[in-house]
Design a protein around this motif. Structure first.
Motif, PDB file in Angstrom:
ATOM      1  N   GLU B  66       0.832  -1.197   0.000  1.00  0.00           N
ATOM      2  CA  GLU B  66       0.000   0.000   0.000  1.00  0.00           C
ATOM      3  C   GLU B  66       0.872   1.254   0.000  1.00  0.00           C
ATOM      4  OE1 GLU B  66      -3.841   0.826   2.675  1.00  0.00           O
ATOM      5  OE2 GLU B  66      -1.972   0.917   3.783  1.00  0.00           O
ATOM      6  N   PHE B  67       1.894   1.213   0.826  1.00  0.00           N
ATOM      7  CA  PHE B  67       2.791   2.358   0.889  1.00  0.00           C
ATOM      8  C   PHE B  67       3.498   2.581  -0.436  1.00  0.00           C
ATOM      9  CE2 PHE B  67       5.509   5.518   2.413  1.00  0.00           C
ATOM     10  CZ  PHE B  67       6.810   5.218   2.050  1.00  0.00           C
ATOM     11  N   ASP B  72       4.461   5.709  -5.350  1.00  0.00           N
ATOM     12  CA  ASP B  72       4.494   5.762  -6.800  1.00  0.00           C
ATOM     13  C   ASP B  72       3.500   6.774  -7.355  1.00  0.00           C
ATOM     14  OD1 ASP B  72       5.152   2.193  -7.281  1.00  0.00           O
ATOM     15  OD2 ASP B  72       6.446   3.870  -6.717  1.00  0.00           O
ATOM     16  N   ALA B  73       2.314   6.746  -6.814  1.00  0.00           N
ATOM     17  CA  ALA B  73       1.278   7.666  -7.288  1.00  0.00           C
ATOM     18  C   ALA B  73       1.695   9.117  -7.058  1.00  0.00           C
ATOM     19  CB  ALA B  73      -0.048   7.378  -6.588  1.00  0.00           C
ATOM     20  N   ALA B  74       2.268   9.371  -5.894  1.00  0.00           N
ATOM     21  CA  ALA B  74       2.645  10.749  -5.573  1.00  0.00           C
ATOM     22  C   ALA B  74       3.811  11.230  -6.436  1.00  0.00           C
ATOM     23  CB  ALA B  74       3.003  10.858  -4.098  1.00  0.00           C
ATOM     24  N   LEU B  75       4.801  10.378  -6.595  1.00  0.00           N
ATOM     25  CA  LEU B  75       5.985  10.801  -7.351  1.00  0.00           C
ATOM     26  C   LEU B  75       5.713  10.955  -8.842  1.00  0.00           C
ATOM     27  CD1 LEU B  75       8.907   8.832  -5.662  1.00  0.00           C
ATOM     28  CD2 LEU B  75       7.969  11.082  -5.144  1.00  0.00           C
ATOM     29  N   TYR B  95       3.525   7.813   6.895  1.00  0.00           N
ATOM     30  CA  TYR B  95       3.086   6.418   6.896  1.00  0.00           C
ATOM     31  C   TYR B  95       3.613   5.680   8.109  1.00  0.00           C
ATOM     32  CZ  TYR B  95       1.106   2.331   4.676  1.00  0.00           C
ATOM     33  OH  TYR B  95       0.324   1.253   4.398  1.00  0.00           O
ATOM     34  N   ALA B  96       4.841   6.000   8.483  1.00  0.00           N
ATOM     35  CA  ALA B  96       5.442   5.357   9.655  1.00  0.00           C
ATOM     36  C   ALA B  96       4.647   5.649  10.913  1.00  0.00           C
ATOM     37  CB  ALA B  96       6.884   5.832   9.828  1.00  0.00           C
ATOM     38  N   GLU B 121      12.459  -7.109   0.454  1.00  0.00           N
ATOM     39  CA  GLU B 121      11.963  -6.785  -0.863  1.00  0.00           C
ATOM     40  C   GLU B 121      11.484  -5.339  -0.921  1.00  0.00           C
ATOM     41  OE1 GLU B 121      12.389  -8.905  -3.308  1.00  0.00           O
ATOM     42  OE2 GLU B 121      11.587  -7.368  -4.666  1.00  0.00           O
ATOM     43  N   PHE B 122      10.786  -4.983   0.127  1.00  0.00           N
ATOM     44  CA  PHE B 122      10.274  -3.609   0.222  1.00  0.00           C
ATOM     45  C   PHE B 122      11.411  -2.603   0.272  1.00  0.00           C
ATOM     46  CE2 PHE B 122       7.679  -0.113   1.431  1.00  0.00           C
ATOM     47  CZ  PHE B 122       8.271   0.504   2.516  1.00  0.00           C
TER      48      PHE B 122
END
Lengths: 192, 192
Positions: B66-67, B72-75, B95-96, B121-122
């Motif tokens: 989700e993060f 990605d959407a914001a950038l 988010y943290a 992976e994240f």
DNA sequence: AATTCATATGAACAGACGTTCATCTAAAGA
DNA sequence: TCTTTAGATGAACGTCTGTTCATATGAATT
């Protein structure tokens, strides 16, 4: 069942607990493990310590005190605020490499209460140390006149970032030197 | 025992687990707690999830994905590398604040390596995102020509510092904006 | 109404852990 | 040698947790 000096036995337990907690964390460490490492029976531990929690708290307390003393001793010999801050950060990160397990200990599982008083006290004292360095730097005209509280929080935050990275991403640790330079140049330096 | 849609029940369990893990951490959360929160029997949970571990890993996975999508959407909408990096840091820290429980996850057996594959992976993907921003900034002559790997590590470390501070010292959190400015000016800015 | 289906229940189970305490034993003292 | 002391033992206990599974039940279908 040999008779041993109670002093030795107590120390054996403490040393063993340190090793076991380091490897397995608090929850992952059992009294049976510690007993085995200490070369004493599991019941024997309770001749010296009230319970597991007390044993761990004692270790946390000792380690954090030890660090504070190291810092005090090192800073006593440094006059220049830039060198002092640099030394503080480097020592912090070096110490974190060896004892991060007591910083990220299980505070959540115990409802944020496990060892929290000890840690709060520790953070408070470290905060004062950093603030002292910054304050001196500002007075000497070496550092910019900034929000000391906030700068201190950033510095402590950065060190904690290293601590957490050690645990979750040990292959990608930032360089302690570069990090201290970042803080010196980006947060405090008058050359901006 | 009312008949409910299995879909609803599954979601209820997931939502409940999210809430319980947030408050109590992994070890501190019991299946009985989650069951109660979900309004279903403890045995009912196993109709939908294999075990506690699978339930938690699913949540970790979801939250981190989700993060990533948010980032990605914001950038996608930001052209300027300075704004992009600033946005990245701010979003990370926001988010943290809501989901640090899935970053600092500890289990009895696995300690902090619980869920580590998912997290690795994240981290890897986030590292690429940050590197991309820095690389673009350097190419446009906006950022200094620096060691991109190391700069990325520092940025990730700083964000982690915030995460850990949330847990161990929530009364002393650094300001997200100031921190992003520190990184921009101290690590990457050509105005030095 | 009887049967089937889908969902749920919660007591019981197995295992683990921190802790207790009746008992032991070697060393020291009388 | 006998008694006391100091240190130790580890099985048992009580509690807790994750998980299982025989059983239940309401809704839908026949």
């Amino acid at each position: 069942m040999n008779r041993r000096s109670s002093k030795d036995s107590r120390q054996n337990i403490i040393d063993a607990a340190q090793r076991v907690f380091l490897l397995h964390g608090y929850e992952g460490s059992t009294m049976r493990m510690i007993a085995e490492q200490a070369g004493i029976s599991v019941g024997g531990i309770y001749l010296y310590f009230k319970n597991k929690e007390e044993l761990c708290l004692l270790l946390i307390d000792e380690r954090l005190k030890e660090f504070s003393e190291k810092i005090d001793a090192a800073l006593k010999k440094i006059e220049d605020p830039i060198d002092a801050l640099r030394e503080y950060i480097l020592l912090s990160i070096e110490y974190a490499k060896k004892h991060n397990e007591f910083i990220i200990t299980q505070s959540r599982e115990k409802g944020f209460t496990f060892g929290i008083d000890i840690k709060r006290e520790f953070f408070k004292r470290q905060k004062e140390v950093i603030k002292g360095i910054i304050f001196k730097g500002i007075n000497k005209g070496i550092f910019v006149n900034c929000n000391i509280e906030e700068a201190t929080r950033v510095i402590m935050g950065v060190i904690r970032g290293f601590v957490l990275s050690l645990v979750v991403d040990p292959d990608n640790l930032f360089d302690a030197r570069q990090c201290s330079e970042l803080i010196l140049s980006g947060l405090l330096s008058r050359s901006n």
